[in-house]
Design a protein around this motif. Structure first.
Motif, mmCIF file in Angstrom:
data_model
loop_
_atom_site.group_PDB
_atom_site.id
_atom_site.type_symbol
_atom_site.label_atom_id
_atom_site.label_comp_id
_atom_site.label_asym_id
_atom_site.label_seq_id
_atom_site.Cartn_x
_atom_site.Cartn_y
_atom_site.Cartn_z
ATOM 1 N N CYS A 135 0.816 -1.213 0.000
ATOM 2 C CA CYS A 135 0.000 0.000 0.000
ATOM 3 C C CYS A 135 0.853 1.266 0.000
ATOM 4 O O CYS A 135 0.687 2.161 0.843
ATOM 5 N N PRO B 11 -7.294 -0.601 -2.330
ATOM 6 C CA PRO B 11 -7.605 0.488 -1.400
ATOM 7 C C PRO B 11 -7.116 1.826 -1.946
ATOM 8 O O PRO B 11 -6.022 1.903 -2.509
ATOM 9 N N LEU B 17 -5.955 4.269 6.218
ATOM 10 C CA LEU B 17 -6.117 2.817 6.169
ATOM 11 C C LEU B 17 -6.324 2.306 7.593
ATOM 12 O O LEU B 17 -5.447 2.438 8.447
ATOM 13 N N LEU B 26 -7.868 -5.009 6.266
ATOM 14 C CA LEU B 26 -8.356 -3.647 6.414
ATOM 15 C C LEU B 26 -9.848 -3.683 6.728
ATOM 16 O O LEU B 26 -10.589 -4.524 6.221
ATOM 17 N N PRO B 28 -13.420 -3.172 6.362
ATOM 18 C CA PRO B 28 -14.194 -2.877 5.155
ATOM 19 C C PRO B 28 -15.063 -1.626 5.307
ATOM 20 O O PRO B 28 -15.361 -0.951 4.323
ATOM 21 N N LEU B 31 -12.997 1.369 4.384
ATOM 22 C CA LEU B 31 -12.206 1.197 3.166
ATOM 23 C C LEU B 31 -12.890 1.837 1.970
ATOM 24 O O LEU B 31 -14.068 1.624 1.728
ATOM 25 N N LEU B 33 -12.449 1.847 -2.134
ATOM 26 C CA LEU B 33 -11.702 1.165 -3.186
ATOM 27 C C LEU B 33 -11.634 2.009 -4.439
ATOM 28 O O LEU B 33 -12.525 2.809 -4.721
ATOM 29 N N ASN B 122 -1.278 -3.424 -3.446
ATOM 30 C CA ASN B 122 -1.566 -4.354 -2.343
ATOM 31 C C ASN B 122 -1.219 -5.812 -2.674
ATOM 32 O O ASN B 122 -1.613 -6.725 -1.951
#
Ligand SMILES: Cc1cc2nc3c(=O)[nH]c(=O)nc-3n(C[C@H](O)[C@H](O)[C@H](O)COP(=O)(O)OP(=O)(O)OC[C@H]3O[C@@H](n4cnc5c(N)ncnc54)[C@H](O)[C@@H]3O)c2cc1C
Ligand SMILES: Nc1ncnc2c1ncn2[C@@H]1O[C@H](COP(=O)(O)O)[C@@H](O)[C@H]1O
Lengths: 323, 254
Positions: A135, B11, B17, B26, B28, B31, B33, B122
């Motif tokens: 990330c 993400p 985060l 993570l 949800p 989050l 996207l 990721n």
């Protein structure tokens, strides 16, 4: 179980990449835990001398004209055979333009688990734990390196390349390549990096801009600051990919590594692909509206404000200070 | 020429985060996207190739929240077919499972060329592209920033560090991992995306059972704790600029 740690040596045009030495250093740390040896795998054509400073217990040298350039196809087929025969505890690849074309393919082909973006591997008792950076540098992921055999793609930063160099030549064993005709992937020619008006690797003052610059018109604001400071403008990848600056100004994994007196990072988040190339800067100052941007982990000074507000004011004050 | 572009969501790093209570994924709820940036380049590259020749572009993605808009955006840019793979995506998916699902669908299309993002931020078990290539028995080259279609092959530009580029030949069919499209991904106005929503069909195709083997298990996520962190300068632009000039003087830059 084979306790050895294998390292696929990355090289291009008769030069070994730094990541290979980083991986040898990592492999040594791992082999100390498993009680195995560090084995370097060198696939090449007429590059035997490259083996001489690899910090490995043994170098397996596989010679074939197909390895004169990097072909994913030739590497995949060859490594498939070697890894299948030997099933070492781990095989290390670079998380790079070379390793990236082969490791995940081999994982699927051989049914071996794969860990990518790996920075370090440490011992926990007799087990090996990996830490990967994901990330954009904002998260770390830690877990057991799957046993009995796993593939690992390594990023720089966790080990010093100097530790992967040896003073004495390691033992060299030659292996035969499998049949490699009818390759589906081949290099036709190289296009050399463009030579620009400036070499950012040598510039002492760099004003570096990232996606935070928002549009092409704003580039001039950065140019003005650079002029006031007596430096030049460079950038992260998204700015270059937009075509707003020449590719010669790219800092990072696919561009250049820099080591200026001042690295002024504006609107750059600090993704690993960028920061791996700025660690040798004497002074890093970062401006980013996001206080949690990883660039602040590297910078000595930071400010969490809008770069577009700051730029004109700062340029004026620098001009005043210079008289 | 039949082009397929498998894409995935990642993400959005602009958002904070938040790691959930289990410490393994993570949260949800927190989050947001967005489309993997390199997949966006893969879509653009596919459409550029279509515009230069003939053919169709099929964009395929797991059916998760937010994907409709991403797919319609691709159609507004010029993609012909949009496919959602329906399945049990709620608990997340690793790239080994995703590559198997993509392969299972894409083999029915028999495309000449598959373009996908070279990686995603990721990825923890390698990128999707080379795994997909293996499942389909096709060659793979990643870090690609230019593609020209020839007869039975493509000529591609593969990036090496320092700006070095290798011009390579890859026999078709093939899978390419796109680093950057020849031109930056085009902008399409919302009005055009809305119009596409009315005129384009979103196909659904059931994903096979998720098979996750090949990725590391029981992973713990945490935020990096830097040993040093920047000394932050507070205040408005004027205050910050004044302090920065002092700092530059102290360090002999000014
Ligand atoms: C194989 C590979 C190779 C790569 N090679 C490179 C490379 O050589 N060099 C490179 O740089 N990247 C490289 N990347 C890309 C890298 O992963 C990141 O995507 C990239 O570095 C992000 O650039 P950025 O920081 O400018 O953009 P972002 O990550 O989008 O960050 C923009 C930042 O600007 C901040 N911001 C926004 N607006 C403002 C404002 N008004 N004022 C202040 N701050 C603001 C945001 O908070 C954010 O932190 C590579 C990626 C891959 C996969
Ligand atoms: N041999 C090649 N292989 C792959 N891409 C290429 C090649 N030559 C040119 N391109 C791409 O095609 C686009 C147009 O190239 P040109 O016509 O040379 O300006 C450029 O953006 C290049 O990235």
């Amino acid at each position: 179980m084979n306790p050895d740690i294998y390292v696929v040596i990355e090289h291009l045009r008769r030069q070994i990449s730094d990541i290979s030495y980083v991986m040898l250093a990592a492999a040594r740390a791992m082999a100390n835990v498993t009680g195995g040896q560090v084995i370097a795998l060198l696939l090449g054509h007429d590059v035997e001398p490259l083996a001489s400073d690899l910090a490995a217990d043994q170098v397996l040298y596989i010679e074939h004209p197909a390895f004169a350039d990097f072909s994913s196809d030739a590497y995949q087929r060859t490594l498939e055979t070697v890894i299948k025969e030997r099933s070492p505890r781990a095989v290390l690849f670079g998380d790079t333009t070379i390793g990236g074309d082969v490791a995940a393919w081999l994982s699927t082909r051989l049914g071996l688990p794969l860990v990518s973006a790996c920075r370090t591997v440490r011992a926990e008792g007799a087990a090996l734990k990996f830490v990967s950076q994901i990330c954009g540098g904002k998260l770390l992921a830690e877990g057991d390196l799957p046993a009995p055999s796993a593939l690992v793609m390594m990023v720089p930063g966790g080990y010093k390349p100097e530790q992967g160099h040896a003073a004495q030549s390691p033992e060299l064993v030659r292996l035969d390549a499998p049949t490699l005709d009818d390759l589906h992937v081949s290099v036709k020619e190289y296009i050399e990096p463009a030579v620009g008006d400036v070499d950012i690797a040598r510039e002492p003052i760099l004003v570096s801009i990232g996606r935070g610059i928002q549009n092409q018109d704003n580039i001039e604001l950065a140019e003005e600051l650079a002029r006031a400071l007596g430096g030049v403008v460079c950038a992260s990848r998204p700015v270059i990919d937009q075509g707003w600056l020449a590719p010669t100004r790219l800092v990072g994994k696919s561009g250049k590594a820099v080591k200026p007196k001042l690295y002024f990072a504006l609107g750059i988040s600090g993704a690993p692909e960028h920061t791996e190339a700025i660690g040798d800067s004497e002074l890093i100052i970062a401006v980013n509206t996001d206080t949690s941007a990883p660039i602040f982990d590297l910078a000595k000074f930071g400010a969490s404000i809008d770069m577009l507000d700051l730029l004109p004011v700062l340029t004026e004050k620098v001009q005043q200070a210079k008289g | 020429m039949n082009l397929v572009v498998p894409i995935k969501m990642v993400p959005d790093l602009v958002e904070e985060l938040v790691i959930d209570a289990s410490g393994t994924k993570l949260d949800p709820e927190a989050l947001r996207l967005k489309l993997n940036e390199f997949d966006d380049h893969a879509i653009e590259q596919a459409i550029l190739l279509k515009e230069k020749g003939t053919g169709t572009v099929t964009v395929v993605a797991p059916d998760i929240e937010g994907i409709d808009e991403v797919l319609f955006t691709a159609a507004a840019k010029g993609a012909d077919r949009l496919v959602k793979l329906t399945g049990n995506w709620q608990r997340g998916v690793n790239n080994h499972a995703l590559a198997r699902v993509f392969a299972n669908f894409i083999k029915t299309l028999r495309p000449e060329l598959i373009l996908t993002g070279v990686q995603a931020h990721n990825d923890l078990d390698g990128a999707v592209g080379p795994q997909l290539a293996e499942h389909l028995g096709l060659p793979y080259v990643g870090y690609v920033s230019g593609v020209i279609v020839c007869d039975g092959s493509v000529q591609i530009r593969k990036e090496f560090p320092g700006g070095l580029i290798a011009e390579m030949q890859v026999m078709l069919p093939a899978v390419l991992g796109i680093q950057a499209a020849e031109k930056p991904p085009r902008y399409v106005p919302i009005s055009k995306i809305r119009a596409t929503m009315k005129s384009t069909n979103l196909e659904k195709f059931p994903a096979m059972e998720l098979e996750t083997a090949g990725a590391p298990l029981s992973v713990r996520l945490f935020q990096p704790q830097a040993s040093t962190r920047a000394t932050m300068i507070e205040g408005d632009a004027d205050t910050v600029a004044t302090r920065l000039v002092e700092i530059l003087k102290e360090h002999g830059v000014l």
